[in-house]
Structures are given as structure tokens and as C-alpha cells.
Design a protein around this motif. Structure first.
Motif, mmCIF file in Angstrom:
data_model
loop_
_atom_site.group_PDB
_atom_site.id
_atom_site.type_symbol
_atom_site.label_atom_id
_atom_site.label_comp_id
_atom_site.label_asym_id
_atom_site.label_seq_id
_atom_site.Cartn_x
_atom_site.Cartn_y
_atom_site.Cartn_z
ATOM 1 N N LEU A 118 0.837 -1.194 0.000
ATOM 2 C CA LEU A 118 0.000 0.000 0.000
ATOM 3 C C LEU A 118 0.872 1.243 0.000
ATOM 4 O O LEU A 118 1.940 1.270 0.607
ATOM 5 C CB LEU A 118 -0.885 0.037 1.252
ATOM 6 C CG LEU A 118 -1.775 -1.170 1.541
ATOM 7 C CD1 LEU A 118 -2.503 -0.977 2.864
ATOM 8 C CD2 LEU A 118 -2.769 -1.386 0.409
ATOM 9 N N VAL A 119 0.422 2.265 -0.678
ATOM 10 C CA VAL A 119 1.095 3.566 -0.620
ATOM 11 C C VAL A 119 0.068 4.605 -0.184
ATOM 12 O O VAL A 119 -1.061 4.629 -0.687
ATOM 13 C CB VAL A 119 1.742 3.942 -1.971
ATOM 14 C CG1 VAL A 119 0.711 4.070 -3.081
ATOM 15 C CG2 VAL A 119 2.562 5.209 -1.836
ATOM 16 N N VAL A 120 0.447 5.429 0.786
ATOM 17 C CA VAL A 120 -0.427 6.484 1.295
ATOM 18 C C VAL A 120 0.287 7.815 1.114
ATOM 19 O O VAL A 120 1.414 7.979 1.605
ATOM 20 C CB VAL A 120 -0.776 6.268 2.781
ATOM 21 C CG1 VAL A 120 -1.568 7.441 3.331
ATOM 22 C CG2 VAL A 120 -1.567 4.966 2.958
ATOM 23 N N PRO A 121 -0.307 8.772 0.403
ATOM 24 C CA PRO A 121 0.337 10.074 0.184
ATOM 25 C C PRO A 121 0.602 10.802 1.499
ATOM 26 O O PRO A 121 -0.086 10.590 2.498
ATOM 27 C CB PRO A 121 -0.689 10.831 -0.678
ATOM 28 C CG PRO A 121 -1.532 9.766 -1.294
ATOM 29 C CD PRO A 121 -1.598 8.661 -0.293
ATOM 30 N N GLU A 122 1.576 11.682 1.473
ATOM 31 C CA GLU A 122 1.986 12.419 2.674
ATOM 32 C C GLU A 122 0.821 13.191 3.295
ATOM 33 O O GLU A 122 0.688 13.243 4.524
ATOM 34 C CB GLU A 122 3.118 13.382 2.312
ATOM 35 C CG GLU A 122 3.817 14.012 3.501
ATOM 36 C CD GLU A 122 4.756 13.060 4.219
ATOM 37 O OE1 GLU A 122 5.040 13.301 5.407
ATOM 38 O OE2 GLU A 122 5.204 12.075 3.591
ATOM 39 N N LEU A 271 12.256 -12.888 2.082
ATOM 40 C CA LEU A 271 11.008 -12.629 1.367
ATOM 41 C C LEU A 271 11.282 -11.499 0.380
ATOM 42 O O LEU A 271 11.893 -10.494 0.753
ATOM 43 C CB LEU A 271 9.916 -12.231 2.353
ATOM 44 C CG LEU A 271 8.460 -12.317 1.874
ATOM 45 C CD1 LEU A 271 8.082 -13.772 1.579
ATOM 46 C CD2 LEU A 271 7.522 -11.744 2.927
ATOM 47 N N GLN A 272 10.854 -11.664 -0.865
ATOM 48 C CA GLN A 272 11.197 -10.702 -1.908
ATOM 49 C C GLN A 272 9.947 -10.182 -2.605
ATOM 50 O O GLN A 272 9.045 -10.947 -2.943
ATOM 51 C CB GLN A 272 12.136 -11.354 -2.930
ATOM 52 C CG GLN A 272 13.460 -11.796 -2.328
ATOM 53 C CD GLN A 272 14.244 -12.733 -3.224
ATOM 54 O OE1 GLN A 272 13.689 -13.439 -4.056
ATOM 55 N NE2 GLN A 272 15.562 -12.753 -3.055
ATOM 56 N N PHE A 273 9.931 -8.862 -2.836
ATOM 57 C CA PHE A 273 8.854 -8.199 -3.563
ATOM 58 C C PHE A 273 9.442 -7.591 -4.832
ATOM 59 O O PHE A 273 10.488 -6.926 -4.781
ATOM 60 C CB PHE A 273 8.232 -7.092 -2.722
ATOM 61 C CG PHE A 273 7.537 -7.574 -1.478
ATOM 62 C CD1 PHE A 273 6.158 -7.734 -1.457
ATOM 63 C CD2 PHE A 273 8.255 -7.862 -0.335
ATOM 64 C CE1 PHE A 273 5.515 -8.175 -0.314
ATOM 65 C CE2 PHE A 273 7.621 -8.306 0.816
ATOM 66 C CZ PHE A 273 6.239 -8.465 0.823
ATOM 67 N N PHE A 274 8.746 -7.786 -5.955
ATOM 68 C CA PHE A 274 9.205 -7.264 -7.239
ATOM 69 C C PHE A 274 8.143 -6.362 -7.858
ATOM 70 O O PHE A 274 6.940 -6.522 -7.608
ATOM 71 C CB PHE A 274 9.508 -8.419 -8.206
ATOM 72 C CG PHE A 274 10.654 -9.287 -7.779
ATOM 73 C CD1 PHE A 274 11.954 -9.008 -8.184
ATOM 74 C CD2 PHE A 274 10.442 -10.374 -6.947
ATOM 75 C CE1 PHE A 274 13.004 -9.799 -7.772
ATOM 76 C CE2 PHE A 274 11.488 -11.177 -6.532
ATOM 77 C CZ PHE A 274 12.775 -10.884 -6.946
ATOM 78 N N ILE A 275 8.622 -5.424 -8.686
ATOM 79 C CA ILE A 275 7.721 -4.512 -9.373
ATOM 80 C C ILE A 275 8.327 -4.149 -10.725
ATOM 81 O O ILE A 275 9.559 -4.074 -10.875
ATOM 82 C CB ILE A 275 7.483 -3.235 -8.518
ATOM 83 C CG1 ILE A 275 6.355 -2.388 -9.127
ATOM 84 C CG2 ILE A 275 8.760 -2.421 -8.375
ATOM 85 C CD1 ILE A 275 5.880 -1.262 -8.198
ATOM 86 N N ARG A 276 7.475 -3.950 -11.719
ATOM 87 C CA ARG A 276 7.945 -3.489 -13.025
ATOM 88 C C ARG A 276 8.326 -2.011 -12.912
ATOM 89 O O ARG A 276 7.654 -1.233 -12.213
ATOM 90 C CB ARG A 276 6.865 -3.666 -14.083
ATOM 91 C CG ARG A 276 6.448 -5.098 -14.316
ATOM 92 C CD ARG A 276 5.212 -5.181 -15.203
ATOM 93 N NE ARG A 276 5.459 -4.570 -16.501
ATOM 94 C CZ ARG A 276 4.704 -3.610 -17.038
ATOM 95 N NH1 ARG A 276 3.665 -3.119 -16.358
ATOM 96 N NH2 ARG A 276 4.989 -3.119 -18.223
ATOM 97 N N LYS A 277 9.383 -1.628 -13.585
ATOM 98 C CA LYS A 277 9.827 -0.229 -13.543
ATOM 99 C C LYS A 277 8.710 0.710 -13.965
ATOM 100 O O LYS A 277 8.504 1.775 -13.355
ATOM 101 C CB LYS A 277 11.048 -0.045 -14.436
ATOM 102 C CG LYS A 277 11.637 1.353 -14.399
ATOM 103 C CD LYS A 277 12.874 1.444 -15.283
ATOM 104 C CE LYS A 277 13.488 2.834 -15.256
ATOM 105 N NZ LYS A 277 14.701 2.912 -16.113
ATOM 106 N N ARG A 284 2.084 2.351 -9.226
ATOM 107 C CA ARG A 284 1.152 1.221 -9.230
ATOM 108 C C ARG A 284 1.657 0.105 -8.306
ATOM 109 O O ARG A 284 2.080 -0.958 -8.751
ATOM 110 C CB ARG A 284 0.955 0.704 -10.654
ATOM 111 C CG ARG A 284 0.206 1.643 -11.576
ATOM 112 C CD ARG A 284 -1.240 1.810 -11.142
ATOM 113 N NE ARG A 284 -1.940 0.553 -10.947
ATOM 114 C CZ ARG A 284 -2.573 -0.122 -11.919
ATOM 115 N NH1 ARG A 284 -2.589 0.363 -13.156
ATOM 116 N NH2 ARG A 284 -3.194 -1.256 -11.658
ATOM 117 N N PHE A 285 1.604 0.360 -7.011
ATOM 118 C CA PHE A 285 2.082 -0.630 -6.050
ATOM 119 C C PHE A 285 1.076 -1.758 -5.837
ATOM 120 O O PHE A 285 1.341 -2.687 -5.069
ATOM 121 C CB PHE A 285 2.420 0.053 -4.728
ATOM 122 C CG PHE A 285 3.609 0.960 -4.830
ATOM 123 C CD1 PHE A 285 4.887 0.447 -4.828
ATOM 124 C CD2 PHE A 285 3.440 2.332 -4.969
ATOM 125 C CE1 PHE A 285 5.992 1.282 -4.939
ATOM 126 C CE2 PHE A 285 4.532 3.179 -5.081
ATOM 127 C CZ PHE A 285 5.813 2.653 -5.065
#
Length: 295
Positions: A118-122, A271-277, A284-285
Motif C-alpha cells: 500500500l502507498v499512502v500520500p503524505e 522474502l522478496q517483492f518485485f515490481i515493473r519499472k 502502481r504498487f
């Protein structure tokens, strides 16, 4: 992330000092920028929205606790205050501020693990406060919270990714290369996680697995050749684009087993998390991949 001049000069100096001048170009071209997260004491929860691993998260009131597909609360892993992580590097692909949260479901099997990032803006963190983890979550047990601090680092190719023909000669081998890698990275006691860099493992195929699942939904058959075929078909026969997609699949976070926190990924793995650049740059998390490596 781009290197600064000081990092390049230091890297070149260490390469020569450790006897790898013959492989200087290879090492420089393949060394990656990383962000290391080191424990900085037990979390006291006095200051909200600090970067933390384990324990309880600081969540805004409007954010619901993530659930597994079976309706079980996921286990909280980490929260990263992005300003703390990116302040020193304007070229970081991460958002400049806000909070990034990592949750996970059960760790079986070791691939395509159910999770949530999850991402939460400041500007939404004003109402964030400690949210006590549910008594029962997807992973059994309780986990102690530790504040973590971020520091920039460099990482040359590790055991699984290095080209041995490039680094070894009649005077130095992999053992000496390990010494060089340690000197370059400066990894120290208390490190519990890394962002970006090279995934830990026995084989150099983690990005193939992640890219295949993220783009096609197909399970990885432990064959890079077959994965590339599937990805090439996804891009209408464009193998160059498929290879670029694999190259642009990034390790967003690698979380180590840690006795103090209570995390143990199988036999003390990671434990590993991957994301497309492309997805990272777009924030887009919700499009990430999670897997587990244990020797």
C-alpha cells in the motif's frame, strides 16, 4: 538510481585495491544502487510514521487492514516513510514522500505469495496512528517492531548473478570477489532489508519469474528459456521488448529472517517483492509480485 561522482571514484579505487582491475568495466557496468535498512532500536511508537519493520503499523483512519482471499487479516511486515528513504537521492524511482506499507498472507508455496503493498500520500498521514495488529493474522506468531534507518549503498553482482569468467583469473577467484563485494556494499550488523539491488538466491532467474507472472499470469517452470518464450509471445513476437521487460523488473524489497523481530522465512531465508519499472514510476504498487527464497 544514478551514482554520484564520489561513489564512482570509491568503487574504482576498491576494484583496483582488491586486484580486480581486469574486471573493472564489467563490475562498474553491473553494480546496482541499493538502499539498505538497518535496525535502529526497538519501536516505542512515540513518533508516528517512522520507518519500521515488524510490530504494528501506523495507519490513517481511512485505510482498512488488508485481508487475504480467505478473509484472514494479513501480517504486517514493514512501513517505509519515503522521505526518509529518498531524501539523499533525487533520482530515486520511489515517490518522494508518503508511506509504503508491506503486508503478507501465508508463505506457502514459495512463489506468487498473496500479499499487499500500500502507498499512502503524505497529505493523508496526518491521521495515521498505531493500529494494533489483529490477534490472529495470516502468519502465526507475534512480531516485534524495530525502527529502521535507510542508507545508500552499491551492490555488485552476487553469487547467482556474477559472470565468473569476467571476474576470475590466475590470481583472484570468487572468494576474493566476495571480499570486494563486502567492501563495496558496506553491509553491516543489524541490516534487515534492502530495496533494489540483486535478489538473494541460487539462480539468476528471479526477474524472469516475476515478469512472467506480472505480465501473463503464468506460473514459472524454472526455465528462463520458456519464460522468455512466453513473454515474447505476450509482446507479439518482440523478443527485444521481452528482454527489456525482464531487465526492468526490479526488486522492490528484500526482507531477511531476523530473530529479534521474529521473522523466519522457511530455513532463515528472505522474502522478496518485485515490481515493473513502469509500474513503479506510475505508483502502481497494486501490481507487485512476492516470492520466498530459502537455501
Amino acid at each position: 538510481m544514478n551514482w554520484n561522482e564520489h561513489q564512482r571514484i570509491q568503487l574504482e579505487s576498491l576494484i583496483v585495491e582488491h586486484g580486480f582491475a581486469h574486471a573493472s568495466r564489467y563490475i562498474i557496468e553491473n553494480t546496482r544502487s541499493t538502499i539498505r535498512l538497518t535496525k535502529a532500536g526497538a519501536a516505542d511508537y512515540v513518533s508516528s510514521c517512522e520507518s519500521r519493520v515488524g510490530g504494528d503499523p501506523d495507519l490513517p483512519s481511512q485505510v482498512k487492514w488488508p485481508m487475504t482471499s480467505d478473509g484472514i487479516p494479513m501480517t504486517f511486515l514493514a512501513q517505509l516513510h519515503l522521505r526518509e528513504v529518498t531524501d539523499y537521492d533525487e533520482s530515486s524511482p520511489l515517490p518522494a514522500n508518503g508511506m509504503l506499507y508491506f503486508f503478507v498472507g501465508i508463505d506457502e508455496p514459495a512463489y506468487n505469495i498473496e500479499h499487499r503493498v500500500l502507498v499512502v500520500p503524505e497529505d493523508q498521514l496526518g491521521s495515521a496512528e498505531r493500529r494494533i495488529s489483529p490477534e490472529v493474522t495470516a502468519l502465526e506468531g507475534s512480531y516485534n517492531g524495530f525502527r529502521v534507518i535507510a542508507s545508500p549503498s552499491l551492490e555488485p553482482p552476487n553469487y547467482a548473478y556474477v559472470d565468473y569468467e569476467q571476474i576470475e583469473n590466475e590470481t583472484v577467484g570468487y572468494e576474493e570477489y566476495e571480499d570486494l563485494s563486502f567492501a563495496i556494499s558496506g553491509a553491516g550488523k543489524g541490516e534487515v532489508a534492502r530495496l533494489f539491488g540483486y535478489p538473494m538466491g541460487q539462480h539468476d532467474d528471479s526477474e524472469y519469474e516475476a515478469a512472467l507472472m506480472l505480465l501473463t499470469g503464468a506460473n514459472y517452470s524454472y526455465s528462463k528459456t520458456e519464460a522468455l518464450k512466453h513473454l515474447t509471445a505476450h509482446f507479439a513476437g518482440d523478443e527485444t521488448k521481452a528482454k527489456q521487460e525482464i531487465q526492468d523488473t526490479l526488486m522492490l524489497l528484500e526482507l531477511e529472517s531476523d530473530q529479534e523481530i521474529g521473522f523466519c522465512w522457511w530455513d532463515a531465508g528472505v522474502l522478496q517483492f518485485f515490481i515493473r519499472k513502469e509500474d513503479l514510476l506510475a505508483g502502481r504498487f497494486d501490481r507487485t509480485y512476492c516470492s520466498l527464497y530459502s537455501s
